[in-house]
Design an enzyme around this catalytic site. Sequence first.
Site, PDB file in Angstrom:
ATOM      1  N   ARG B 130       0.711  -1.286  -0.081  1.00 24.33           N
ATOM      2  CA  ARG B 130       0.125   0.111   0.087  1.00 24.33           C
ATOM      3  C   ARG B 130       0.796   1.197   0.019  1.00 24.33           C
ATOM      4  NH1 ARG B 130      -2.217   2.210   4.904  1.00 24.33           N
ATOM      5  NH2 ARG B 130      -3.396   3.912   4.060  1.00 24.33           N
ATOM      6  N   ASN B 143       5.318   0.988   8.511  1.00 25.46           N
ATOM      7  CA  ASN B 143       5.304  -0.107   9.649  1.00 25.46           C
ATOM      8  C   ASN B 143       6.430  -0.829   9.959  1.00 25.46           C
ATOM      9  OD1 ASN B 143       2.093  -0.540   8.238  1.00 25.46           O
ATOM     10  ND2 ASN B 143       2.370  -0.036  10.401  1.00 25.46           N
ATOM     11  N   HIS B 196       6.668  10.253   8.006  1.00 23.38           N
ATOM     12  CA  HIS B 196       7.067   8.595   7.876  1.00 23.38           C
ATOM     13  C   HIS B 196       8.621   8.676   7.534  1.00 23.38           C
ATOM     14  CE1 HIS B 196       2.897   7.324   5.995  1.00 23.38           C
ATOM     15  NE2 HIS B 196       2.888   8.154   6.972  1.00 23.38           N
ATOM     16  N   TYR B 252      -1.465  13.968  14.320  1.00 27.83           N
ATOM     17  CA  TYR B 252      -0.051  13.281  13.887  1.00 27.83           C
ATOM     18  C   TYR B 252       1.084  13.982  14.490  1.00 27.83           C
ATOM     19  CZ  TYR B 252      -2.031  10.698  10.045  1.00 27.83           C
ATOM     20  OH  TYR B 252      -2.788   9.824   9.532  1.00 27.83           O
ATOM     21  N   HIS B 407      -2.839  15.385   5.047  1.00 27.18           N
ATOM     22  CA  HIS B 407      -3.916  15.132   6.065  1.00 27.18           C
ATOM     23  C   HIS B 407      -4.713  16.264   6.379  1.00 27.18           C
ATOM     24  CE1 HIS B 407      -3.099  10.914   6.530  1.00 27.18           C
ATOM     25  NE2 HIS B 407      -1.739  11.069   6.741  1.00 27.18           N
ATOM     26  N   HIS B 409      -6.997  19.522   6.400  1.00 29.26           N
ATOM     27  CA  HIS B 409      -8.635  19.807   5.985  1.00 29.26           C
ATOM     28  C   HIS B 409      -8.768  21.112   5.354  1.00 29.26           C
ATOM     29  CE1 HIS B 409     -10.622  16.278   8.597  1.00 29.26           C
ATOM     30  NE2 HIS B 409      -9.658  15.798   7.856  1.00 29.26           N
ATOM     31  N   ASP B 427     -15.240  19.615  15.650  1.00 31.89           N
ATOM     32  CA  ASP B 427     -14.944  19.309  14.336  1.00 31.89           C
ATOM     33  C   ASP B 427     -14.900  17.850  14.233  1.00 31.89           C
ATOM     34  OD1 ASP B 427     -12.071  20.327  12.463  1.00 31.89           O
ATOM     35  OD2 ASP B 427     -12.466  18.289  12.588  1.00 31.89           O
ATOM     36  N   ARG B 432     -12.908   7.662   9.504  1.00 34.93           N
ATOM     37  CA  ARG B 432     -12.089   6.289   9.450  1.00 34.93           C
ATOM     38  C   ARG B 432     -12.435   5.639  10.927  1.00 34.93           C
ATOM     39  NH1 ARG B 432      -5.329   6.053   9.759  1.00 34.93           N
ATOM     40  NH2 ARG B 432      -5.484   3.722   9.325  1.00 34.93           N
ATOM     41  N   GLU B 658     -33.854  15.958  39.390  1.00 36.55           N
ATOM     42  CA  GLU B 658     -35.154  16.624  39.044  1.00 36.55           C
ATOM     43  C   GLU B 658     -35.092  18.266  39.126  1.00 36.55           C
ATOM     44  OE1 GLU B 658     -38.719  14.505  39.766  1.00 36.55           O
ATOM     45  OE2 GLU B 658     -37.973  12.708  39.188  1.00 36.55           O
TER      46      GLU B 658
END
Lengths: 727, 727
Positions: B130, B143, B196, B252, B407, B409, B427, B432, B658
């Site tokens: 991937r 990974n 990464h 992140y 990543h 927005h 937000d 995911r 109450e």
Amino acid sequence: MHQRHSFALAVLAVMAVAPAARADTVPVLVDEVGRSAMRDARQNPLFAAEFARAMANVEAARQAGIQVPVPKDPGGGYTHEQHKRNFRALYDAGALYAITGDKVYVDFSRDMLLAYAKIYPGLGPHPAGRGEIPGRLFWQTLNDSNWLFYAIQGYDAVRAAMAEKDRKIIEDKVFRPMARFLSDGSPRNFNLIHNHATWAVAAVGMTGYVLRDRNLVDKALLGLDKSGTAGFLKQVDQLFSPDGYYEEGPYYQRYALLPFIGFARAIDQNEPQRGIFQRRDGVLLKAVRTTINLTYGGLFFPLNDALKDKGLATEELYQAVAIAYARTGDTGFLSVAQGQGRAVLTPDGAALSAGIAAGKSTPFAFTSQNLGDGPDGTHGSLSILRAGTGPKHQALVAKNTAQGMGHGHFDKLSWIFYDNGAEVVADYGAARFLNIESKAGGIYLPENKSWAKQTIAHNTLVVDEASHFDADVKRAQPVAPTPLFFHADDDMRIVSARMDGAYPGVTFTRTMALLGHAELDRPVVIDLLKVASDRPAKLDLPLHYRGHIMDVGFPLSSNTDTRPVLGTASGYQHVWVDATGKPEAGNATLTWLLGDRFYTYRFLPQAGATAILAESGANDPKFNLRREPILVQRLEGAKAASFVGVLEPHGEYNGAAEFTLRGRTRITGLTHAEGTTGDIVTLTLTNGARLRLAVSADPARETWHEVNVDGRPIRWQGPFARVDEKP
Amino acid sequence: MHQRHSFALAVLAVMAVAPAARADTVPVLVDEVGRSAMRDARQNPLFAAEFARAMANVEAARQAGIQVPVPKDPGGGYTHEQHKRNFRALYDAGALYAITGDKVYVDFSRDMLLAYAKIYPGLGPHPAGRGEIPGRLFWQTLNDSNWLFYAIQGYDAVRAAMAEKDRKIIEDKVFRPMARFLSDGSPRNFNLIHNHATWAVAAVGMTGYVLRDRNLVDKALLGLDKSGTAGFLKQVDQLFSPDGYYEEGPYYQRYALLPFIGFARAIDQNEPQRGIFQRRDGVLLKAVRTTINLTYGGLFFPLNDALKDKGLATEELYQAVAIAYARTGDTGFLSVAQGQGRAVLTPDGAALSAGIAAGKSTPFAFTSQNLGDGPDGTHGSLSILRAGTGPKHQALVAKNTAQGMGHGHFDKLSWIFYDNGAEVVADYGAARFLNIESKAGGIYLPENKSWAKQTIAHNTLVVDEASHFDADVKRAQPVAPTPLFFHADDDMRIVSARMDGAYPGVTFTRTMALLGHAELDRPVVIDLLKVASDRPAKLDLPLHYRGHIMDVGFPLSSNTDTRPVLGTASGYQHVWVDATGKPEAGNATLTWLLGDRFYTYRFLPQAGATAILAESGANDPKFNLRREPILVQRLEGAKAASFVGVLEPHGEYNGAAEFTLRGRTRITGLTHAEGTTGDIVTLTLTNGARLRLAVSADPARETWHEVNVDGRPIRWQGPFARVDEKP
């Protein structure tokens, strides 16, 4: 040291005053032994905190000055809340005087009650009057009963220390006319067999003891005509089942409990020969225990009209738990009180706090329990099946009860299920935002009738889109389900009941079990609902689950950009339809995530059945409803049907540590076989093992039954059996 | 006693072995002082628990037997999870050997690493590969970097105790080829200025230290060509702003922090002369502090692609907090660690647990903070305004940052607000379900792009139903808002910024303040958003609030039985429309209940404006979205507009006891006056008092401004002022 010395003097002062006063002003609700216990209990943290809270409360009221406004506002408004504050302050002042002997509390109570004496005699029906009988101080008579219930207890403690002329004014202008209004002045309310009447008789009866008015006491105990056809004793005999279940359900059971237990304590104090706590095999103390067992995670099962945030930590139960502990010595009540974090300023609260301080607390025994409903316990039942212990245990509740009067819902043979600390299969409870003015003034919302009470809002069978009994409480009230069997041990937790009469010509029988297996993470719910109708009918079975959908096993036709409603009446108008599908035996699954756990509901669709994924909240322009997901299984034109389902909690989602375990079901197959006298539901598990549940509607324990499963006969004896087959 | 004795012998055994081994196998990541501290720290509860956890983990792995499967599965699958378990076990085994000297951990590590030596050299790209560069052991190179990062640390501790022939096999067939694959074998990844790459350089660099391979260390520090244009030092200089803010956002930042801090520690241990923790005024330790301050209630502000359940209690931060405490001695870190309930099995974890055991913990200083974004801190800012302290304090977060890469927005000048322990203005975070296979395999869902990243999913301006920069990250990346001013003290908490370029020809400026007043329960949020467009445009301002609607002040036209969607693209296709209305100045309010508190949002509708009550979740056939409420203010055909709003937390709802307090707003009026150089927003309170907020886009502190309000000039100096007027 100085403090202690003054305190001792104060105590002597009380004791000196009491004998000097006329004999008929000696406190009758709390005796000197009790007062002494209260004084001692201030060394225990829970009681000390309660004492401090009451001091602060009365001090705040004293600082604010006596405020006794002419009644005007409905619930939540100023005059309503002020009169509520006042009865609390009167109650607390009495307790504080009993403990400290400080005259300041007598003066405060006198001033406030004299202010009431000025306005009370002139009051007519409350201007915002509500219900058949408006109150005087409040919009509802019920609230007036609450006022008297608390105020008279406070007054009992300070009465002896007041001047006679003040006492006369207060009693002639406040307590006697109030007791008269609540009894002879409101005969329909007072003579009801209903919790509103319990509040009235408790308030009037305690007033009778305090004012030495035997007439009031007798009316409270036996009804206005003193015949015993109404009044407190009749209520004790009628309103609780032999198992201590109150017919309106857990939420109102909690509310009803206080006047029952509080007045019973007063009776026991003044007429111990009545043995009120022994009446009907000790039903009142059973009721306290049952009330506590009607909870999960500290909150009541939200059956019938119930607010879902109501639980054990509530005023009514502080009193009940203290009294029950003092009467039984059961140390399980101590852990309940610890969970509540509260005691009460009474001798019973003193005993409770002493027990906790002495480290006697033990866990309360939350148990599987089959609670018969109705005065003789045969009018249906509420069945609780529990697996495991502690805050994450499982509880399956089968609502096989009778209607439960006006607050009852049309939900025969419905169920709810708890697991992992959460309500997984849910009951909507009541549609109401208590005391929030912008929500219809805080009373039950119109949607309580149009949605919350309707059958489609519950987890049970709906026939032809109409609610049970056409949602007519008068038709519903006399009819109850027939309990078939109940059993609960570690191997087998099961309950079954039959319902006739919810719909003309339709009978349905439901068996629910909570069964564990080594191959499964934890016990699963097995549900077998069999329907027989004398005509082809449309059968809907809703499942109100909580969580976010992770996976749907069958293809869906989705309403992605306009969303229709399911129907036009009986609650169906409140259901949005997200998607529909035609599931088959192999793919009829719905998996959702709730908290950190997955749940897979697997069902066995009958030929032609539809599954509807839906949500509550349609036709709700005022945003009164919560929006919650629903799965509806629908079968049209059926005369006989078996709805078979299994709910499996599995795996773990851990977002913080970023792992997911067993997000997929471990049940690979679900089948159902029907014989002439019984049924077998078979689960096939991932390792090939089979778990079979065999049931019969015949309750006889010795009868043998046989059903063919895949061409092989399987035999069992009695109404239910479990047949495990290794891989 | 016997236990202690054996333990002492074991320690001696370690010390005896170490000098006997060749010099180049002495552990380089943890020295003997550190190991000794770890041995001592077992008397501290937090460290002891960590020690026990690691023992159990390695023991379970040993019981299960060495399992090193050929890589096959994607994230969440068996081989993926097994290789993750293995690097944890190798890491733990190293720490346990360092502490206990028990050879069993050396043998375990050797056996596992020899098993890796058998398969690793033969591995090609992962079959479920991937991203641009598939890993070898895992689907993503990232990974693989994680694996090496942990495993090499474990190996460092046991290396000296292994036979030379085993070491040679392990290093030649596992560590060296792995470091080669992650560096020269993946040049694009390794030379990135991105987290990464940080994982890759940290793993390779530590491997260099352990294997005494200077070449690997230099590549890690300076990039593959050792020029310094890439590599760790460049990353430290580029990826954090001077305030220690990481451009991708808090979620992140947390993830990126570990390789930064972990590798920095290794550098400091081996090359203290580099002063890595002092670099850029100590930016790495600032980053730890900033990371912690980017939370509320222990959870990260869910800006950009973020999982909302991620917070301080996460593996990456256990390490960072321990290292930061050991380096700074700031006892505020100890309370963070107590909240996490975890230490780490390192000398820093030992120091942390000792500090806690010694009672040195103090509350961490959560503060108002203006964090410059970008390498030099001038590329926008993230602004945090806090009022009060403790778990129920208020926090207003203004997202005036730059894009934050892939990543990020499209949410320029958006905001979120916390109060009473909850996210009130929210937000969405990322769309995911991490590691949940049925949700697109656990990766980002399609709805992350179609909804979560789009502007309409945030609390900021949308022009003509298109997202900022047309949702094109390449266009967005170079552009940042211009911060105008920031100030935070008890009287005035305010932040302002301007955005140009999100839409061609459109500029918008937003000023947000969090102001208290004696007449109000607690501080309120004031929001002034001014828009100038070079053409008539459709302006939408969404408010994503959390809670249940209690009251809408203006008449609504409701979609009660079919529910349409708001639009067709840019996220609008995911918005259901419940109702629309035409609010006026006097009635533009929305009140909701969240937890036990009410919130009233009052706004000032411009002529012709529409208010839309909506909910996310349309066009979502797979039920991937959460369904959450939205208020959209819409103005069509406008060239200039001022959106003025105030959010007021008030009152209390207590369902258990109450009662309801102050369910109605205490703000009776909201007005806005515009001058040539500034604006005044005025709140009128129930007692007639006025709170005026005066602002100017001119940041000069000495300039005077004047605006006419109700015919009366009001003057102030500087970019902002507060003018209080008594009733």
